[in-house]
Design a protein around this motif. Sequence first.
Motif, PDB file in Angstrom:
ATOM      1  N   LEU A 248     -43.749 -13.085 -46.053  1.00  0.00           N
ATOM      2  CA  LEU A 248     -43.859 -13.917 -47.310  1.00  0.00           C
ATOM      3  C   LEU A 248     -45.545 -14.083 -47.354  1.00  0.00           C
ATOM      4  CD1 LEU A 248     -40.698 -16.180 -47.642  1.00  0.00           C
ATOM      5  CD2 LEU A 248     -41.444 -13.982 -49.206  1.00  0.00           C
TER       6      LEU A 248
ATOM      7  N   GLY B 119     -43.668 -18.073 -56.564  1.00  0.00           N
ATOM      8  CA  GLY B 119     -42.604 -17.443 -56.219  1.00  0.00           C
ATOM      9  C   GLY B 119     -41.417 -17.981 -56.607  1.00  0.00           C
ATOM     10  N   ASN B 173     -38.547 -14.403 -54.089  1.00  0.00           N
ATOM     11  CA  ASN B 173     -39.259 -14.570 -52.937  1.00  0.00           C
ATOM     12  C   ASN B 173     -37.961 -14.910 -51.535  1.00  0.00           C
ATOM     13  OD1 ASN B 173     -41.738 -14.066 -53.576  1.00  0.00           O
ATOM     14  ND2 ASN B 173     -42.467 -16.219 -53.121  1.00  0.00           N
ATOM     15  N   ARG B 195     -36.158  -9.542 -49.028  1.00  0.00           N
ATOM     16  CA  ARG B 195     -36.718 -10.712 -48.738  1.00  0.00           C
ATOM     17  C   ARG B 195     -35.482 -11.695 -47.974  1.00  0.00           C
ATOM     18  NH1 ARG B 195     -41.635  -9.882 -49.014  1.00  0.00           N
ATOM     19  NH2 ARG B 195     -42.368  -9.182 -51.184  1.00  0.00           N
TER      20      ARG B 195
END
Lengths: 254, 254, 254, 254, 254, 254, 254, 254
Positions: A248, B119, B173, B195
């Motif tokens: 991330l 995000g 995210n 993710r």
Amino acid sequence: MTSNEAIELLEQFRAGRRSRAEVLQTFQAAPIADLGFAQVDTHRALRKGFPEVIFGAGKSPAQVAQIAAQILVREQRLLITRITSEHVRVLQKKFKHAVHQELARCVTIEKKPLAKRAGIIAVLCAGTSDLPVAEEAAVTAEIMGNRVERVCDVGVAGLHRLLCRLELIQRANVLIVVAGMEGALPSVVAGLVSRPVIAVPTSVGYGASFGGVAALLGMLTSCGSGVTVVNIDNGFGAGYAASQMNALTDLVSP
Amino acid sequence: MTSNEAIELLEQFRAGRRSRAEVLQTFQAAPIADLGFAQVDTHRALRKGFPEVIFGAGKSPAQVAQIAAQILVREQRLLITRITSEHVRVLQKKFKHAVHQELARCVTIEKKPLAKRAGIIAVLCAGTSDLPVAEEAAVTAEIMGNRVERVCDVGVAGLHRLLCRLELIQRANVLIVVAGMEGALPSVVAGLVSRPVIAVPTSVGYGASFGGVAALLGMLTSCGSGVTVVNIDNGFGAGYAASQMNALTDLVSP
Amino acid sequence: MTSNEAIELLEQFRAGRRSRAEVLQTFQAAPIADLGFAQVDTHRALRKGFPEVIFGAGKSPAQVAQIAAQILVREQRLLITRITSEHVRVLQKKFKHAVHQELARCVTIEKKPLAKRAGIIAVLCAGTSDLPVAEEAAVTAEIMGNRVERVCDVGVAGLHRLLCRLELIQRANVLIVVAGMEGALPSVVAGLVSRPVIAVPTSVGYGASFGGVAALLGMLTSCGSGVTVVNIDNGFGAGYAASQMNALTDLVSP
Amino acid sequence: MTSNEAIELLEQFRAGRRSRAEVLQTFQAAPIADLGFAQVDTHRALRKGFPEVIFGAGKSPAQVAQIAAQILVREQRLLITRITSEHVRVLQKKFKHAVHQELARCVTIEKKPLAKRAGIIAVLCAGTSDLPVAEEAAVTAEIMGNRVERVCDVGVAGLHRLLCRLELIQRANVLIVVAGMEGALPSVVAGLVSRPVIAVPTSVGYGASFGGVAALLGMLTSCGSGVTVVNIDNGFGAGYAASQMNALTDLVSP
Amino acid sequence: MTSNEAIELLEQFRAGRRSRAEVLQTFQAAPIADLGFAQVDTHRALRKGFPEVIFGAGKSPAQVAQIAAQILVREQRLLITRITSEHVRVLQKKFKHAVHQELARCVTIEKKPLAKRAGIIAVLCAGTSDLPVAEEAAVTAEIMGNRVERVCDVGVAGLHRLLCRLELIQRANVLIVVAGMEGALPSVVAGLVSRPVIAVPTSVGYGASFGGVAALLGMLTSCGSGVTVVNIDNGFGAGYAASQMNALTDLVSP
Amino acid sequence: MTSNEAIELLEQFRAGRRSRAEVLQTFQAAPIADLGFAQVDTHRALRKGFPEVIFGAGKSPAQVAQIAAQILVREQRLLITRITSEHVRVLQKKFKHAVHQELARCVTIEKKPLAKRAGIIAVLCAGTSDLPVAEEAAVTAEIMGNRVERVCDVGVAGLHRLLCRLELIQRANVLIVVAGMEGALPSVVAGLVSRPVIAVPTSVGYGASFGGVAALLGMLTSCGSGVTVVNIDNGFGAGYAASQMNALTDLVSP
Amino acid sequence: MTSNEAIELLEQFRAGRRSRAEVLQTFQAAPIADLGFAQVDTHRALRKGFPEVIFGAGKSPAQVAQIAAQILVREQRLLITRITSEHVRVLQKKFKHAVHQELARCVTIEKKPLAKRAGIIAVLCAGTSDLPVAEEAAVTAEIMGNRVERVCDVGVAGLHRLLCRLELIQRANVLIVVAGMEGALPSVVAGLVSRPVIAVPTSVGYGASFGGVAALLGMLTSCGSGVTVVNIDNGFGAGYAASQMNALTDLVSP
Amino acid sequence: MTSNEAIELLEQFRAGRRSRAEVLQTFQAAPIADLGFAQVDTHRALRKGFPEVIFGAGKSPAQVAQIAAQILVREQRLLITRITSEHVRVLQKKFKHAVHQELARCVTIEKKPLAKRAGIIAVLCAGTSDLPVAEEAAVTAEIMGNRVERVCDVGVAGLHRLLCRLELIQRANVLIVVAGMEGALPSVVAGLVSRPVIAVPTSVGYGASFGGVAALLGMLTSCGSGVTVVNIDNGFGAGYAASQMNALTDLVSP
């Protein structure tokens, strides 16, 4: 082929360094390779960022080698976990880049290693017996493009061993905390940092540890906010999740 | 006072907009406020990025109010979870910013909300009965400075309900996936994204669901790589961890 | 002698192709053959549609062979499950039709195979390690007179592997779905078809899979309507039940 | 709209009794109706043969009524399980065909009942206290177009009670066997018939019955071949699966 | 009559301050008082150092009062645990020295309190919700003649709260450590002291804490040497054992 | 170096028998010795009264020997538990004082044994099969400076065997009671004495003893006041705790 | 010496056939023989009607032989259970009457067998794999002076196998019913007889039988009145209890 | 009608005191009375020696009354267990002989009590809270024709309370031993007697007693030979089994 690699391929095409045929062939490849006993998910790296990882336990060396060969047709790297020495022998014979990560009970094959992210993943373990699981986590995170720092034998029965590593612990982007028995270490660590803590219970212990259940329950009910948990002895899962989290940082928050 | 707020304070001092006395007083405050029945950790925001969250269950409304008042001396925001209507009544009387998040069974108090990260955190739940846990996760993530998108009732018995939300799911995210009964949704979601996926088992179900144990075990043994798990019904823990993960985007990877 | 074979015998008698003595002798045979260590249920084929199946585990090769011989006096076919190589050696020496179904860990003996029903039983399994259990189910269903189609390694972590088999899955009369770890596959499959789904948990997995318990609980609490479950690793039971269900197509609904 | 109803619609179009617009509108309807708190799967009847069944527990009467209204736009029948008297009151006020199946704790709504199949589904229960679960199974099977015969209180402690119903038991196409405590009845029944037996453990009992676990384990480990099992107290699931099995008689085996 | 009191009685007799008859009567009293529903062990103080403690739960107020009266014939003090307000009402009406220890859910009756030992028993608890159990331990230890110091809300998620009490913790003769959830506090405390640590798991927590089982297992598998454990929520047992340990300081080691 | 030894060192310095340099060097030694795979807690004897005990299981003989050597730099004695014959061989080769306590599965190394306390620790075991665990407790207590008396095979099925040891049992300062199967012995013993009773469940038994769980639960729920419990088969923990308790007699109660 | 034998001894003394010295010596023998590792309960036959039975598992052959020799000083018969072939070798070498009961995994030594009671104890077992446990029960009952009839392989999946033994079953004084898997046989048997039924669960089965737990729970929750249960695989306990029950027929009800 | 009563009827017929019609009518009555919701087993007294006992829990007062009326057509006595006050009210209104056994939570109806056997059944309980279960056992044994002696509150924490009842305990034909918590009493009692001991675990206790599981496991793994066990809180089952055992004294051993 990860999505980063796909992007690079397209840019090379635009820059004229790759032919249209090459590009088409790459993307037209079927997303499954059918080996009869296995449906290899050749689409996974594009979708998940890393090619299918082979779980060695319960597969014959020949099966593992066949799946590995299939994946390496298009991928630059591969991880095979829970292997026996028999698997190692066959894999090292067949793939020249195959490296035996002995303590972690893995084989890694990296034709071209990924560039490493700047941020650190810290792997802590409570006792010496937890090392194999911790190492599986570390090896997984490393092959997925992360820098890893290991901190060993810092169980809560001697707090000063942990506290004298505080600087490193607070500097890490993500923390993997491996512990058996009562599994108290993640709670203590989570109280000291503001980054994600992934707790890994191990089957180390006896009697009422019930093969890792005591540690698992302790971690699930941890009073430390932000602790998430993976399966008993699942170093691989912890390393994989830690890498996803660390990735991330590749995104720039506007 | 979070570390961001501490940094701001120091900059204001350097810029001459705050006196040295003010700064000193702030940092000299004891890291614990002793209420007898509770040791309020007034140092937590600095250390963990968010002030101590009050777990309402098992505390009297008066105790909760006292702790809350103590924290709000220095903090701009506060989360109180697992509250009853009696707690709400007392808190709303005492704190004008107190907001009752009914479905989430929380009270939030935000004197000055945090700026939101770009995000997105996606909160998915498998069934309508899982909504309160999902909402606790969402409220937690929001007060900690995140944008949240909710996707409700997309259990695996009707895959098209999930697949028609694919764009959102792949854009997030971090994903929080809430499910009771067999808890299969996180495995399917994890197969679709690159993710981090945080799985939250709920106590929804009957018979062999054993109050969420079936879902918990299913999530711990998930074949989806990168899934981490929190305690049964622990929406708060999932929201907190998701925020910590999303906060990694605040770091610029060099 | 199954009831179909009994009907045929009576018709042959009516047609004059069998003597009364032959018929009488057949029906007068005792419904039990007492071997001391076992009471062979020689009446079972007539009552259940298939002769007693021998569970090999815990019986000596000699005991298994004796029971097999007793059953084959009157029956045309026989299934012996959970066998060791020692069992195989003895059985193949004694019975010329004995076939070792290696992956399924069974021996089948078919003096005269049953005609196959038109409708298909599909046997799906989630991972390569689930194959032995799936194969036990398939072999059982086949010897009982069914056509079987196998679909291997279609776990939910890569949904496209499952969805590209959708046509077959929706065409089958009965579906046997075999999975270890979190056992999510039956829920997804049940959401896609209108036919009976029999879920078979396997002991594949580690840690919190608890030898198949996680998969078992997941299947019992499945949100997919119409899923029924058999014991962990009980491929035989699934194949047997699937055959009983498929046999309902032999009945013409008026 | 079940697939049978879809076929009929198309035939009416071909025969000129329905306009093309009508047909198009029917098939163009979205497969999901989004109510915010629920994604109603309006496609389910076409896919599974019966519209989505509403599980009442944990939903408010208003939520249930909204979902019901949504489904009844296109469907002729509806089943709502695990309801309270409050649900009943609201549903009977809103839907004139709503019938309260009191013992089964269900509401059924049949604008146009399905034609009944010829073959019988037998629902047996071991004791008087198992009746509500048995009745839930029976009501489910009936609304899905099956004839049901109930046999009550035939536990194995008085075998003659069971044996004097042998004719019915052996005549049924599918058998649902409901039992609490030690759950021995399915094993005995499965030994007497050649048709599928669905075992339903109930939470009836005390002490070491552990809320139905003793019965569940007994049924999963049953020595009776062909027994499949559903969740504790899951009468609905048993009735649904039994109907799917009985529906196989609609297919003519060539 | 404890053995100390017995010794005193004999010395008074030798000194001529008590008659032989008085002494004889005391020792000739039957060691059991039969109340029909209870056999009061009137011999226990002599044997165990403290009179029989009455466990209130499951006994009617009248039964408790009768047993209490029987014990107080010969004893100077009495502890009644797990009482309801109904018990309190009856006991306070009947016995003028009855004191309601509200938080500890006990009643104490001390006609003549025991002299206090010099050494301290420290009672630590991890969270505010663990207070009632901790208080039961403290009240028990106090009535048995010990000085108690309470340290509240020092869970491991904020280590500094614990460490700033280090002086007291290391000064105590015996430590009772009360914690719910993951129960990690005793491990940390045991690492800091050389005195006996008694761990008390509480039922505080939810989900995978399973009513205190997670804490119990964590404490049993603690990596801290010298930790012993009592039953979940058993504050009384911990206080009793701590007093027995502290009483060892009454013995002078030669 | 225990605190007693530290005190002696300082007195020798004051008396001029040790140089300042010697004293400084001793106290300046780092509290951790980092061996890479282990962080040896060289500070433990000072803090806990006894040097770190090495748990042999899961460590290689070489690792154990390295840790042992590290500890023996500064300590006079050492205990290594759960060892194999391979450990013994390596340790006896390297350390001349190494003694193999065969029944207890330990190695002890005592360069200079501790003086023994006057008060006795009694170690009772219920059956012959419980002996290894009892012996581990006894060896631990002995090396820590206690006199131990062993009482073997006095299970409750023949009460007279226990009662004829009553004098010893009531004379001991601390009692360790080791039992498998139903674990009833601690309850009976605790009823007879006023001293601390430490119960040790063993994994002896079969079936519903579940590897010591039956005994563990029995001991945790013991009706005998003052019983505390350690992990299944944890003789070491019991011996350690007993020594800590007995050491309280070193303190003179004013 | 059983109490019957004691009575006979006294009668022989009264009749002048034994000297007073002989009688005195017999009764003056200590009730315990201390072997160090074991306290042999030499008083047991007088108290319980049969000498101490030696549980072989976990004892060395030498220990077993020593205990056996001690018991046989005064007793005419002896039972040693759970033995290995090594035990057998040593015992047969040392004791000429030692008989290896192979299937039952016992050794019996009968210098003078007990007279047999008239009433029969029936030992039923559900499957061939349950035979060793059943045989342990039978051998135990026989050496204790009972006639035993064995009925093998009469599980409930083929009821006619059981029903054709009805005469014997209803004639027995006591019934021992041995079964693994779902353990349904005792419920059915108890419904057919008015005599005590002792249920013995075995560890036979796999998956959700959990090593006999399914059978154990089934038997404990049996709907058959009068069923009592012993531990998993505890054939010895069942045989012992059955003999105690059958011995009640020795008493003449006035 | 028990078999004794059947024998009497036949003798009266032979003696001319009953008509053939009367006899025929009695024996021709159907063995089942079908009440729709229940199949009353009217044949049970003849087969089992006592009429069907009604388990009240989960049945409405009206259902219980209907079943009771059906049984009393032919039987002289009836036992209804686990009743509520509502059941009592209805039963006492309808049946004049109905007696409320309050502590035992039963209703007994005895038109003509059975003659009592000479031999005694002793019912022991460990604590006052175990009384309701003990009383259910006692009431059951009494109505089935046995003399019962009750011994209350003799738990092992004060052995002298038990030992001073030794004469009674050794005189009883059968012993029912009721205990909660660790359930140690049956082991101790079984060591003192040669008669059958039936152990009844109760749900009395808290924490790790797990609603009676600790006591249940303790009793199943008891080291006392001859102990058999019934379900948690199953006083009825123990009383029933004890009566069956005591009834063996009715048989004269030749």
